[in-house]
Design an enzyme around this catalytic site. Structure first.
Site, PDB file in Angstrom:
ATOM      1  N   CYS A 124     142.137  60.440  15.272  1.00  0.00           N
ATOM      2  CA  CYS A 124     140.912  59.655  15.047  1.00  0.00           C
ATOM      3  C   CYS A 124     139.895  59.954  16.134  1.00  0.00           C
ATOM      4  O   CYS A 124     138.689  59.885  15.901  1.00  0.00           O
ATOM      5  CB  CYS A 124     141.249  58.177  15.023  1.00  0.00           C
ATOM      6  N   LYS A 168     154.423  48.209   7.363  1.00  0.00           N
ATOM      7  CA  LYS A 168     154.334  49.152   6.230  1.00  0.00           C
ATOM      8  C   LYS A 168     153.942  50.497   6.832  1.00  0.00           C
ATOM      9  O   LYS A 168     152.785  50.740   7.153  1.00  0.00           O
ATOM     10  CB  LYS A 168     153.275  48.680   5.243  1.00  0.00           C
ATOM     11  N   GLY A 174     140.552  50.612   5.266  1.00  0.00           N
ATOM     12  CA  GLY A 174     140.256  49.489   6.166  1.00  0.00           C
ATOM     13  C   GLY A 174     139.362  48.472   5.479  1.00  0.00           C
ATOM     14  O   GLY A 174     139.588  47.260   5.556  1.00  0.00           O
ATOM     15  N   GLY A 177     143.852  53.273  10.093  1.00  0.00           N
ATOM     16  CA  GLY A 177     143.807  54.256   9.017  1.00  0.00           C
ATOM     17  C   GLY A 177     142.378  54.613   8.679  1.00  0.00           C
ATOM     18  O   GLY A 177     141.484  54.513   9.522  1.00  0.00           O
ATOM     19  N   SER A 178     142.170  54.997   7.447  1.00  0.00           N
ATOM     20  CA  SER A 178     140.855  55.507   7.046  1.00  0.00           C
ATOM     21  C   SER A 178     139.862  54.358   6.826  1.00  0.00           C
ATOM     22  O   SER A 178     140.262  53.231   6.521  1.00  0.00           O
ATOM     23  CB  SER A 178     141.009  56.301   5.753  1.00  0.00           C
ATOM     24  N   GLU A 220     141.173  49.421  12.572  1.00  0.00           N
ATOM     25  CA  GLU A 220     140.884  50.511  13.516  1.00  0.00           C
ATOM     26  C   GLU A 220     140.837  51.778  12.688  1.00  0.00           C
ATOM     27  O   GLU A 220     141.849  52.217  12.160  1.00  0.00           O
ATOM     28  CB  GLU A 220     141.967  50.588  14.560  1.00  0.00           C
ATOM     29  N   GLU A 280     134.720  62.874   8.660  1.00  0.00           N
ATOM     30  CA  GLU A 280     135.947  63.103   9.420  1.00  0.00           C
ATOM     31  C   GLU A 280     136.809  64.127   8.683  1.00  0.00           C
ATOM     32  O   GLU A 280     137.220  63.890   7.547  1.00  0.00           O
ATOM     33  CB  GLU A 280     136.694  61.782   9.565  1.00  0.00           C
TER      34      GLU A 280
HETATM   35  P1  NAD Z   1     145.063  55.926   5.182  1.00  0.00           P
HETATM   36  O1  NAD Z   1     143.968  54.924   5.287  1.00  0.00           O
HETATM   37  O2  NAD Z   1     145.131  56.753   3.965  1.00  0.00           O
HETATM   38  O3  NAD Z   1     146.484  55.202   5.276  1.00  0.00           O
HETATM   39  C1  NAD Z   1     146.793  54.325   6.332  1.00  0.00           C
HETATM   40  C2  NAD Z   1     147.808  53.316   5.825  1.00  0.00           C
HETATM   41  O4  NAD Z   1     147.212  52.537   4.788  1.00  0.00           O
HETATM   42  C3  NAD Z   1     149.065  53.951   5.225  1.00  0.00           C
HETATM   43  O5  NAD Z   1     150.185  53.183   5.582  1.00  0.00           O
HETATM   44  C4  NAD Z   1     148.799  53.861   3.734  1.00  0.00           C
HETATM   45  O6  NAD Z   1     149.963  53.818   2.945  1.00  0.00           O
HETATM   46  C5  NAD Z   1     148.026  52.563   3.630  1.00  0.00           C
HETATM   47  N1  NAD Z   1     147.172  52.506   2.441  1.00  0.00           N
HETATM   48  C6  NAD Z   1     146.605  53.534   1.770  1.00  0.00           C
HETATM   49  N2  NAD Z   1     145.912  53.082   0.706  1.00  0.00           N
HETATM   50  C7  NAD Z   1     146.043  51.731   0.702  1.00  0.00           C
HETATM   51  C8  NAD Z   1     145.560  50.696  -0.143  1.00  0.00           C
HETATM   52  N3  NAD Z   1     144.796  50.944  -1.201  1.00  0.00           N
HETATM   53  N4  NAD Z   1     145.874  49.413   0.173  1.00  0.00           N
HETATM   54  C9  NAD Z   1     146.641  49.125   1.240  1.00  0.00           C
HETATM   55  N5  NAD Z   1     147.149  50.069   2.065  1.00  0.00           N
HETATM   56  C10 NAD Z   1     146.844  51.352   1.811  1.00  0.00           C
HETATM   57  O7  NAD Z   1     144.983  56.810   6.499  1.00  0.00           O
HETATM   58  P2  NAD Z   1     145.914  58.029   6.937  1.00  0.00           P
HETATM   59  O8  NAD Z   1     145.574  59.205   6.103  1.00  0.00           O
HETATM   60  O9  NAD Z   1     147.337  57.596   7.000  1.00  0.00           O
HETATM   61  O10 NAD Z   1     145.414  58.242   8.449  1.00  0.00           O
HETATM   62  C11 NAD Z   1     144.256  58.907   8.742  1.00  0.00           C
HETATM   63  C12 NAD Z   1     143.137  57.941   9.087  1.00  0.00           C
HETATM   64  O11 NAD Z   1     143.544  57.050  10.134  1.00  0.00           O
HETATM   65  C13 NAD Z   1     141.924  58.652   9.644  1.00  0.00           C
HETATM   66  O12 NAD Z   1     140.745  58.127   9.105  1.00  0.00           O
HETATM   67  C14 NAD Z   1     142.013  58.367  11.142  1.00  0.00           C
HETATM   68  O13 NAD Z   1     140.801  58.468  11.823  1.00  0.00           O
HETATM   69  C15 NAD Z   1     142.561  56.999  11.162  1.00  0.00           C
HETATM   70  N6  NAD Z   1     143.146  56.689  12.465  1.00  0.00           N
HETATM   71  C16 NAD Z   1     142.514  55.804  13.288  1.00  0.00           C
HETATM   72  C17 NAD Z   1     143.030  55.498  14.542  1.00  0.00           C
HETATM   73  C18 NAD Z   1     142.388  54.480  15.447  1.00  0.00           C
HETATM   74  O14 NAD Z   1     143.055  54.013  16.362  1.00  0.00           O
HETATM   75  N7  NAD Z   1     141.151  54.098  15.248  1.00  0.00           N
HETATM   76  C19 NAD Z   1     144.210  56.113  14.963  1.00  0.00           C
HETATM   77  C20 NAD Z   1     144.839  57.025  14.107  1.00  0.00           C
HETATM   78  C21 NAD Z   1     144.297  57.299  12.855  1.00  0.00           C
END
Ligand code: NAD
Length: 496
Positions: free
Chosen positions: A300, A190, A248, A243-244, A266, A399
């Site tokens: 991140c 996804k 997570g 992601g965020s 992560e 962040e």
């Molecule tokens: P996000 O959490 O908004 O989205 C990440 C993914 O989750 C997307 O595919 C999104 O569609 C999905 N998502 C969103 N809401 C959801 C829900 N309610 N249920 C299931 N899936 C859902 O994050 P973003 O804005 O895409 O990315 C930024 C974040 O990612 C930052 O916090 C950043 O630090 C983190 N990040 C971490 C790493 C790492 O390796 N630790 C690497 C890159 C980014």
């Protein structure tokens, strides 16, 4: 190969082929949810609508992945054969690297040069590396009493859901897909809403490379519908998520409310770059500012907190401000550009809000402003900001995910350590010193999954990457990542 040349990237983007449907069981399919309506951050231009997956569509993708897994067409072939197909996949990506880099630049705004040199290089390397590793993983025969033989083998977990962000869209995807596929799983991917085109093309390349139908499926869609449906699905065995922190933790909840599937989160970070009094200040500050502004700060690991001895604070602000003023955004399609567009207007508004609130809280603005920057008409741009703040300021705790550097003064090294460890995150940290004793003692006490010493963002596929505390506990890269996608099986044999 990974060097962007020429000045025709905008023309090429205008005719770039973009897939707009789900990829399930090796075929393109229309999704039944409300379509996604992506916008190019470079100039605000509307991009083609993308068919999005509903809960039912996600179920179909999971069933396709399960059928492929159970058939053994991938899960039970020789590991060497799987490895060779992953290497062939890496070669297909390599051969189409320019097109993929341009797609990423178009959909999320990073400079096409960076997408090619950094992202595509990493993606090719990742699939190749796990392809080579596929037949080099050993099982165990523990010592047991005479008369018995115990085998401890690793088996693929089954169906893996990969849910990824947009900031390094294909790198994050490769970090999930390559180890999951190398050990024989089937995957449903996804992608983030902003970066679906590149994910769909990647799946097509996997198919062309000979990875069997159903082994890699892509369900574009919103997080709330398609992401959640994967998290709650009873036939998904593992979720690997980047992601965020908020989302997570939602996945941990989805797991608890469904089948107790493994979730590897992560999450975000608030990297502290800790400069000790003996360090080369100029070098440390420049590297930290570059590390904070890279990828428009949408990282991140962005080194968003610079911790310096109080006596060096003003000089550090000056040096960082100089880096900020010479790192201005420009057209992502120009090969000379090193800072591109912010992914969306929403993200841009979030960043400007952080800067406004920091100023209202008494933060000292040393470079930049809370205003948008004009690079290409209609686009979402933001020039780097340097702020002198205290550790308690919101901008030094949360962040930002934008090019905003917080410079913080400390009085004693113990204070610096407390400041560095004093956020909810624990992804990465940097230390600047040539004092061997200080480097070793401090790096042990930094609560972070990765500590860089006298460098920033260095790494290799051979080392694990991931965090502690609120940054999650998943680990990408290295042979350790293979463990996330396998189950240990014990077979005990009584010998007569
Ligand atoms: P996000 O959490 O908004 O989205 C990440 C993914 O989750 C997307 O595919 C999104 O569609 C999905 N998502 C969103 N809401 C959801 C829900 N309610 N249920 C299931 N899936 C859902 O994050 P973003 O804005 O895409 O990315 C930024 C974040 O990612 C930052 O916090 C950043 O630090 C983190 N990040 C971490 C790493 C790492 O390796 N630790 C690497 C890159 C980014």
């Amino acid at each position: 190969m990974f060097t962007a040349t020429g000045d025709d990237w905008a023309d090429r983007a205008a005719t770039l082929p973009l897939h707009t449907r789900m990829f399930i069981g090796g075929a393109w399919e229309e999704g039944s949810a409300e379509p996604l309506t992506p916008v190019a951050p470079r100039d605000g231009r509307a991009l083609p609508k993308i068919s999005a997956a509903s809960v039912g569509d996600v179920d179909r993708a999971v069933r396709s992945a399960r059928a492929a897994f159970d058939s053994g067409v991938w899960s039970r072939i020789a590991p060497r054969e799987r490895g060779q197909l992953l290497i062939a996949f890496a070669q297909r990506i390599h051969d189409n690297a320019e097109e993929l880099a341009l797609t990423i630049s178009l959909e999320m705004g990073k400079p096409v040069r960076e997408a090619l040199q950094t992202e595509l290089r990493a993606v090719v390397n990742c699939f190749r590396w796990y392809g080579e590793a596929a037949d080099k993983v050993l099982d165990e025969i523990p010592v047991t009493a005479p008369g018995s033989l115990a085998l401890v083998t690793r088996e693929p977990a089954g169906v893996v859901a990969a849910v990824v962000p947009w900031n390094f869209p294909l790198t994050m995807t490769a970090w999930k897909l390559a180890p999951a596929l190398a050990v024989g799983n089937s995957v449903v991917l996804k992608p983030a809403e902003h970066t679906t085109f590149s994910a769909l093309r990647l799946a097509e390349l996997a198919h062309e490379a000979g990875i069997p139908a159903g082994v890699l499926n892509v369900t574009p869609g919103t997080g709330q519908v398609a992401g959640r449906a994967l998290g709650e699905h009873h036939d998904v065995d593992v979720v690997t998520f980047t992601g965020s922190p908020e989302v997570g933790r939602k996945f941990l909840g989805y797991s608890a409310a469904s089948n107790g599937k493994r979730v590897w989160p992560e999450l975000g970070g608030k990297t502290a770059s800790l400069v000790l009094p003996d360090a080369d200040l100029e070098r440390a500050v420049r590297a930290t500012a570059d590390g904070c502004f890279y990828n428009q700060g949408q990282m991140c690991t962005a080194s968003s907190r610079l911790l310096v001895p109080r006596a060096q604070r003003d000089r550090a602000l000056e040096i960082a401000a100089d880096v900020a003023r010479t790192s201005l955004p420009a057209d992502p399609f120009e090969v000379t550009t090193s800072m591109g567009a912010i992914v969306s207007e929403r993200q841009l508004a979030g960043i400007t809000g952080f800067v406004e609130r920091a100023q209202a809280e008494g933060g000292e603005l040393a470079a930049g402003s809370a205003e948008r920057f004009h690079a290409v008409d209609g686009g979402s741009y933001f020039a780097p900001v340097v702020l002198g703040v205290t550790p308690q300021h919101e901008v030094a705790q949360r962040e930002v995910f934008g090019p905003v550097l917080s410079v913080i003064a400390y009085d004693h090294v113990e204070d610096a350590l407390a400041i560095a460890n004093g956020t909810e995150f624990g992804l990465a940290a940097a230390l600047w010193s040539t004092d061997l004793n200080a480097v070793h003692t401090l790096s042990r006490r930094l609560r972070a999954g990765v500590v860089w010493v006298n460098c920033f963002e260095e790494g290799d596929m051979t080392i694990p990457f991931g965090g502690v505390k609120g940054s999650g506990f998943g680990r990408d890269k290295s042979l350790h990542a293979l463990e996330k996608f396998t189950d240990l099986k014990t077979t005990w044999i009584e010998l007569s």
